[in-house]
Write a protein that holds these residues in place. Structure first.
Motif, PDB file in Angstrom:
ATOM      1  N   PHE A  72       0.817  -1.211   0.000  1.00 22.80           N
ATOM      2  CA  PHE A  72       0.000   0.000   0.000  1.00 22.80           C
ATOM      3  C   PHE A  72       0.856   1.268   0.000  1.00 22.80           C
ATOM      4  N   ARG A  73       2.031   1.236   0.630  1.00 23.15           N
ATOM      5  CA  ARG A  73       2.933   2.376   0.528  1.00 23.15           C
ATOM      6  C   ARG A  73       3.393   2.567  -0.918  1.00 23.15           C
ATOM      7  N   SER A  74       3.601   1.474  -1.612  1.00 20.39           N
ATOM      8  CA  SER A  74       4.010   1.549  -3.012  1.00 20.39           C
ATOM      9  C   SER A  74       2.897   2.132  -3.865  1.00 20.39           C
ATOM     10  N   LEU A  75       1.686   1.710  -3.605  1.00 17.27           N
ATOM     11  CA  LEU A  75       0.543   2.276  -4.321  1.00 17.27           C
ATOM     12  C   LEU A  75       0.435   3.775  -4.081  1.00 17.27           C
ATOM     13  N   ARG A  76       0.608   4.180  -2.832  1.00 14.83           N
ATOM     14  CA  ARG A  76       0.485   5.595  -2.492  1.00 14.83           C
ATOM     15  C   ARG A  76       1.571   6.415  -3.173  1.00 14.83           C
ATOM     16  N   ALA A  77       2.806   5.900  -3.157  1.00 14.93           N
ATOM     17  CA  ALA A  77       3.912   6.633  -3.779  1.00 14.93           C
ATOM     18  C   ALA A  77       3.713   6.761  -5.280  1.00 14.93           C
ATOM     19  N   LEU A  78       3.256   5.695  -5.908  1.00 21.36           N
ATOM     20  CA  LEU A  78       3.021   5.742  -7.352  1.00 21.36           C
ATOM     21  C   LEU A  78       1.859   6.671  -7.676  1.00 21.36           C
ATOM     22  N   SER A  79       0.787   6.611  -6.899  1.00 22.80           N
ATOM     23  CA  SER A  79      -0.359   7.499  -7.121  1.00 22.80           C
ATOM     24  C   SER A  79       0.016   8.962  -6.909  1.00 22.80           C
ATOM     25  N   GLY A  80       0.963   9.214  -6.014  1.00 17.61           N
ATOM     26  CA  GLY A  80       1.383  10.580  -5.732  1.00 17.61           C
ATOM     27  C   GLY A  80       2.429  11.120  -6.682  1.00 17.61           C
ATOM     28  N   ALA A  81       2.859  10.324  -7.645  1.00 17.63           N
ATOM     29  CA  ALA A  81       3.922  10.756  -8.558  1.00 17.63           C
ATOM     30  C   ALA A  81       3.564  12.018  -9.340  1.00 17.63           C
ATOM     31  N   PRO A  82       2.341  12.173  -9.880  1.00 19.62           N
ATOM     32  CA  PRO A  82       2.034  13.425 -10.594  1.00 19.62           C
ATOM     33  C   PRO A  82       2.192  14.651  -9.705  1.00 19.62           C
ATOM     34  N   TRP A  83       1.735  14.561  -8.467  1.00 24.05           N
ATOM     35  CA  TRP A  83       1.915  15.680  -7.517  1.00 24.05           C
ATOM     36  C   TRP A  83       3.392  15.940  -7.279  1.00 24.05           C
ATOM     37  N   GLU A  84       4.179  14.875  -7.092  1.00 30.56           N
ATOM     38  CA  GLU A  84       5.612  15.024  -6.841  1.00 30.56           C
ATOM     39  C   GLU A  84       6.310  15.725  -8.003  1.00 30.56           C
TER      40      GLU A  84
END
Length: 425
Positions: A72-84
């Motif tokens: 789930f941390r991996s999902l969150r990091a990948l989902s947050g990539a556009p914001w990053e």
């Protein structure tokens, strides 16, 4: 080796203990490309579609509980990539070479491979030799979809370190997650203007002060120590407990540890399993044997089965004591009676070098945003504040540093933020 000027960057904005990237006024943040907005949901779907297969691979080296959390941390990091990417405007990198760590196989693959592939023409990764088959299995599941999505070279191979250093010599950026003592050797092989990010580790102490809620503190200490049987660089290696609450806290910790289940890492209720690294078992066994007079609970290690018994040791105040990185389920508490002692300890040369996080519960005299080189987490543990889309770690050069153009700066690290700095310089 390049000549180096070592610097510790001034404090960045700190929200609840998590270090964030500094703002860059005067540099407009452009919109995330339509391509990224298309690619990221497809890659998130890839992870979701292959959830059980990925968890089966991750539990080769992690407990089921840790593997689910990592997923789930991996999902969150990948989902947050556009914001990053929107926040950091990293520009385009030609080639990235990444030395992957021996734990957090999926999470590190996403952080140091998948997300950077959104702004890098070519990503080359080398798995740790300790876990190469499991790491390659993760790549076999996800890699083809990433290559198809990003349209660039996205490769991982279990090559020798010498062979991989040749790839580093032609890279725009290198991510190194090995021993800090080896970072300089690797950095010396890269182009002078390339980015080198060296990720290390630190003791991440917990402080339990006289005003702490002991139920919360006990749960937090165990969460910060026993994650994946203690095999994580974010796990705490020492707990400073105020004399006024030391007896009660150690009693609670000993009782809780006696109920910890030791078993097969693939089973959902297993909290501690056989360790993946024999040298971690040997190191724990040696420490326990040398400190038997301080053992409150447990204290045994089975080298044949790679098991370290969940153990609690309680030490009197020793200002010159600096704990090893246990990488095992060893809870070590040390009694203090004046918070100034902890400040002095955190500002010692040893801890200034490896400062990452300090987690503070009920000790109002210790306030952030940082003490020495350690970022203060107020009322939260490292796993609460860690965010894959924000800079990671503290300001200790052995905990994390960036090198470029002969200068070495110790600060919390995020590749897109460093690439954004490089693009703007």
């Amino acid at each position: 080796m390049h000549s180096a000027v070592i610097d510790v960057e001034p404090e960045t904005v700190c929200a609840g203990g998590g270090a964030t990237a500094p703002a860059h006024p005067g540099h407009p943040e452009g919109p995330v490309s339509a391509e990224v907005e298309r690619i990221v949901p497809a890659l998130v779907e890839t992870l979701l579609d292959n959830r059980e297969e990925l968890l089966s691979v991750l539990t080769r080296v992690a407990t089921r509980q840790a593997a689910v959390d990592e997923f789930f941390r991996s999902l969150r990091a990948l989902s947050g990539a556009p914001w990053e990417l929107l926040r950091n405007s990293p520009g385009k990198l030609g080639r990235l070479a990444t030395f992957l760590p021996s734990n957090n196989l999926l999470y590190s693959y996403v952080l140091f491979g998948v997300v950077p592939s959104l702004y890098t023409d070519e990503v080359r990764m080398r798995p740790s030799a300790r876990v190469a088959p499991a790491a390659m299995a993760v790549h076999d599941i996800i890699g083809p979809r990433v290559r198809a999505a990003v349209g660039g070279r996205f490769e991982m191979a279990p090559v020798s370190q010498r062979e991989f250093l040749d790839a580093c010599a032609h890279s725009d950026a290198v991510v190194f997650t090995g021993q800090p003592d080896n970072a300089g050797t690797v950095a010396a092989r890269i182009p002078h203007d390339a980015l080198f990010l060296g990720f290390g580790s630190g003791p991440n102490p917990v402080v339990v002060g006289p005003e702490a809620d002991l139920d919360t503190a006990c749960r937090s200490v165990l969460a910060a120590r026993l994650y994946n049987s203690g095999q994580d660089c974010l796990c705490t290696d020492i707990v400073f407990v105020h004399r006024s609450v030391a007896r009660e806290l150690t009693t609670r910790l000993a009782d809780a540890l006696s109920a910890v289940r030791v078993g097969d890492r693939r089973e959902a209720d297993t909290l501690v399993a056989p360790l993946v690294y024999p040298d971690a078992v040997e190191g724990a066994a040696e420490f326990l044997a040398g400190h038997q007079e301080f053992v409150v609970r447990g204290g045994r290690a089975d080298l044949a089965r790679n098991i370290v018994e969940p153990s609690l040791l309680h030490l009197p105040w020793r200002p010159g004591f600096h704990p090893p990185e246990f990488f095992s389920p060893v809870v070590l508490t040390m009694e203090y009676d004046d918070p100034r002692l902890i400040e002095q300890w955190l500002r010692s040369p040893e801890e200034t070098a490896r400062g990452m996080y300090v987690q503070v519960f009920g000790e109002p005299a210790l306030r952030g945003p940082r003490i020495g080189t350690s970022v203060v987490c107020d009322g939260r543990v490292t796993f609460d504040v860690e965010d894959g889309n924000r800079p990671f770690g503290g300001y200790g050069p052995r905990a994390g540093h960036v090198r470029r153009g002969g200068a070495v700066t110790a600060r919390p690290l995020l590749l897109s933020a460093e690439a954004g700095r490089r693009a703007r310089s």
